[in-house]
Design an enzyme around this catalytic site. Structure first.
Site, PDB file in Angstrom:
ATOM      1  N   GLU A  51      14.794  71.066  10.884  1.00  0.00           N
ATOM      2  CA  GLU A  51      13.450  70.510  11.046  1.00  0.00           C
ATOM      3  C   GLU A  51      13.462  69.436  12.106  1.00  0.00           C
ATOM      4  OE1 GLU A  51      12.482  69.171   7.143  1.00  0.00           O
ATOM      5  OE2 GLU A  51      13.798  67.435   7.246  1.00  0.00           O
TER       6      GLU A  51
ATOM      7  N   LYS B 267      13.294  66.049  13.984  1.00  0.00           N
ATOM      8  CA  LYS B 267      13.632  64.665  13.625  1.00  0.00           C
ATOM      9  C   LYS B 267      12.655  63.738  14.336  1.00  0.00           C
ATOM     10  CE  LYS B 267      17.389  61.346  13.256  1.00  0.00           C
ATOM     11  NZ  LYS B 267      16.487  60.207  13.380  1.00  0.00           N
TER      12      LYS B 267
ATOM     13  N   ARG C  80      12.994  52.542   4.289  1.00  0.00           N
ATOM     14  CA  ARG C  80      14.360  52.861   3.904  1.00  0.00           C
ATOM     15  C   ARG C  80      15.100  51.636   3.357  1.00  0.00           C
ATOM     16  NH1 ARG C  80      17.607  55.424   8.303  1.00  0.00           N
ATOM     17  NH2 ARG C  80      19.381  54.636   7.135  1.00  0.00           N
TER      18      ARG C  80
ATOM     19  N   GLU D 120       8.190  60.846   7.245  1.00  0.00           N
ATOM     20  CA  GLU D 120       8.323  59.916   8.364  1.00  0.00           C
ATOM     21  C   GLU D 120       6.925  59.625   8.898  1.00  0.00           C
ATOM     22  OE1 GLU D 120      11.510  58.270  11.136  1.00  0.00           O
ATOM     23  OE2 GLU D 120      11.699  59.507   9.337  1.00  0.00           O
TER      24      GLU D 120
ATOM     25  N   PHE E 105       8.780  65.773   4.292  1.00  0.00           N
ATOM     26  CA  PHE E 105       9.894  66.725   4.317  1.00  0.00           C
ATOM     27  C   PHE E 105      10.631  66.878   2.993  1.00  0.00           C
ATOM     28  CE2 PHE E 105      11.366  62.773   6.468  1.00  0.00           C
ATOM     29  CZ  PHE E 105      12.272  62.323   5.517  1.00  0.00           C
TER      30      PHE E 105
ATOM     31  N   ARG F 255      25.802  59.152   2.470  1.00  0.00           N
ATOM     32  CA  ARG F 255      25.837  59.800   3.776  1.00  0.00           C
ATOM     33  C   ARG F 255      26.894  60.891   3.738  1.00  0.00           C
ATOM     34  NH1 ARG F 255      24.161  57.715   8.585  1.00  0.00           N
ATOM     35  NH2 ARG F 255      24.206  55.571   7.803  1.00  0.00           N
TER      36      ARG F 255
END
Length: 550
Positions: A246, A248, A268, A298, A337, A414
């Site tokens: 997708e 960014k 965030r 976003e 998303f 992560r």
């Protein structure tokens, strides 16, 4: 429980650099604390009295804190400022001044943990007329009953900089050790609630079984799942077997929470930005069913239907006045998303299922609410993913995300389940710890910035000095921030509290004994000030090592 007992724990933890020793000291103390006080102690161990998502802040400027200290010990504010420069922080200055001029009035009534915690929280609730004098009165009440070491840590808690080398990881491990629960179970409970005080209390009262019942709750944000750098579109898709690719977007990553009638937007770093962008609340309300949910997307700023600089997005989020004009001048779009909660938690479901559910419930008929541009890729149709990347760049976006559709959502982690592939070389998010004033025309600006990353023990390790990529306007802004957070200055050098986050690019990572990280960056360049990120979001020494090509 007496506040001095907590202060003794602070001192013992500060006296060792070993993570395991810090953890053990904290774990033993947690065992002693009753269920009601334990959540307070957990927060105070992190140098704060508010959970990370709280909008509340104590709001007492350093100058006012120094004025209160001066009042209690009977010296001038300039004397306090001199001690701050000498000791390197306001807490150390308070302790030194108390020890030099001990008065019996300091010890009129032993402080208790709950009393300190409650009064520090009161600071956030005071506003309006005479708010400054009312706040100082509360601080004076605390400091007048404090010993030197207690004053040190009260001052440091007010500025939320405890300086004992304890972060969330150590506190989480201490909870696990204190109440004999598996680290993985405590870790998951923390990830899902983002509330270590709650985790500690449930661990003490109900053990592992209680922790297993904790889950996502709309209204309480969790840390976002983080992406690793992709080695390339083809290799990443081949490793996953299949992937969701997708666009960014270069905006502010936002976690959207609806609980009852209330909708809140969190960045965030878990900052609530709902009041700064009220129009987006209305768009979201119209686009979603009237159910509790947590979604992720976003938000980008646009002009003529095209994305514009990230800095405009920051201006919108920072704005407190003339918001109506900003709504007109800087229109926003939301690209959704992920869906983490809809009537019930969904993070353990695979991404493909979460995305499908999101598509089924969201109305994208308005220009402001969109689903991220997405396609499914396999090794046999990699060209489609590469075409999406090129189209995303052509439209002014950063690149593409490559995600494993079979994987759950893992807050705060992560890993290779979610990758990013950008047109520009990878950058690092670092924190400024010091700087040096410039020369000539820039003598009034701090022109070089000493920056650091975090190590395994959540300690800061210097990695570079960066002095390029800064125009005069940015230098002026940074210099103002540096003076605001100044700890001490000597000649042209200045040390600051670790509050300013920079995104920096570089040409190469090299080994270097000159810096504490053991590595340095060749030709570092400041890309931007990351006001949307906090100290917990900066990159780590481990990540730097993983990117080292030597």
């Amino acid at each position: 429980m007496k506040y001095q007992k907590l202060v003794d724990v602070y001192e013992a933890i500060a006296a060792t650099t070993k993570r395991l020793e810090k953890t053990a000291i904290l774990a033993e103390f947690f065992k002693e604390v009753d269920e009601e006080t334990l959540p307070e102690v957990v927060l105070m161990s992190l140098g704060t009295v508010f959970p990370p998502w709280s909008e509340e802040e104590q709001g007492l400027a350093d100058k006012l804190l120094m004025k209160a200290i001066a009042n209690v010990v009977g010296v001038s504010v300039s004397n306090v400022e001199d001690q701050v420069r000498e000791q390197g922080d306001i807490g150390g200055a308070a302790e030194k001044l108390y020890n030099k001029k001990a008065q019996t009035t300091f010890f009129s009534k032993p402080l208790e943990i709950d009393f300190v915690f409650t009064n520090l929280r009161k600071l956030a609730k005071i506003s309006g007329d005479r708010s400054t004098s009312r706040k100082i009165a509360i601080v004076l009440e605390l400091l007048s009953s404090a010993t030197g070491t207690e004053a040190k840590y009260i001052a440091r808690t007010i500025i939320e900089e405890l300086r004992i080398g304890v972060g969330e990881g150590i506190v989480r491990d201490a909870i696990s050790q204190a109440f004999d629960v598996e680290k993985s179970i405590a870790d998951r409970a923390h990830m899902l609630t983002n509330d270590l005080g709650l985790v500690a209390r449930v661990a003490k009262e109900e053990g592992e079984e209680g922790l297993k019942k904790l889950n996502l709750s709309p209204g309480k944000p969790v840390k976002p799942m983080l992406a690793q750098l992709s080695d390339g579109i083809e290799v990443s898709i081949e490793e996953m077997g299949e992937a969701i690719c997708e666009t960014k977007y270069d905006g502010i990553r936002t976690q959207i929470h609806k609980k009852g009638d209330e909708i809140n937007l969190f960045t965030r770093r878990l900052e609530n930005i709902s009041k700064a962008i009220p129009e987006m609340i209305n768009y979201i309300r119209n686009a979603f069913p009237d159910e509790d949910f947590i979604a992720e997307g976003e938000i980008i700023a646009t002009k003529d239907n095209k994305p514009i600089s990230f800095q405009y997005m920051l201006q919108r989020v920072r704005r407190k006045y003339n918001i109506e004009k900003a709504i007109e001048d800087v229109p926003l779009k939301l690209y959704l998303f992920d869906l983490l909660y809809f009537k019930k938690p969904m993070i353990d479901e695979p991404l493909a299922m979460r995305r499908k559910a999101l598509e089924e419930i969201v109305d994208t008929s308005s220009e402001q609410i969109n689903l991220s541009t997405m396609l499914k890729a396999r090794p046999e149709n990699i060209q489609d993913a590469e075409d999406l990347f090129n189209e995303s760049i052509a439209e002014g976006h950063e690149g593409i995300m490559i995600k494993n559709p079979k994987e759950p959502y893992i807050p705060g982690i992560r890993g290779k389940k979610m990758l990013k592939f950008k047109a520009e070389p990878e950058t690092l998010d670092v924190v400024v710890v010091g700087g040096t004033y410039g020369v000539g025309k820039r003598a009034n600006f701090i022109g070089s910035y000493k920056v650091a990353l975090q190590d395994d023990n959540e300690q800061l390790k210097t990695v570079a000095h960066v002095a390029t990529g800064l125009d005069d306007e940015t230098l002026a802004e940074l210099t103002e921030l540096m003076n605001k957070y100044k700890i001490v200055s000597k000649g042209t050098k200045i040390e600051v509290e670790p509050r300013i986050i920079l995104e920096i690019a570089y040409s190469e990572i090299v080994k270097s004994p000159e810096y504490e990280a053991g590595y340095s960056l060749r030709f570092p360049v400041v890309k931007r000030i990351r006001e949307d990120k906090g100290l917990r979001d900066i990159d780590t020494v481990d990540r730097l090592k993983s990117m080292f090509k030597g």
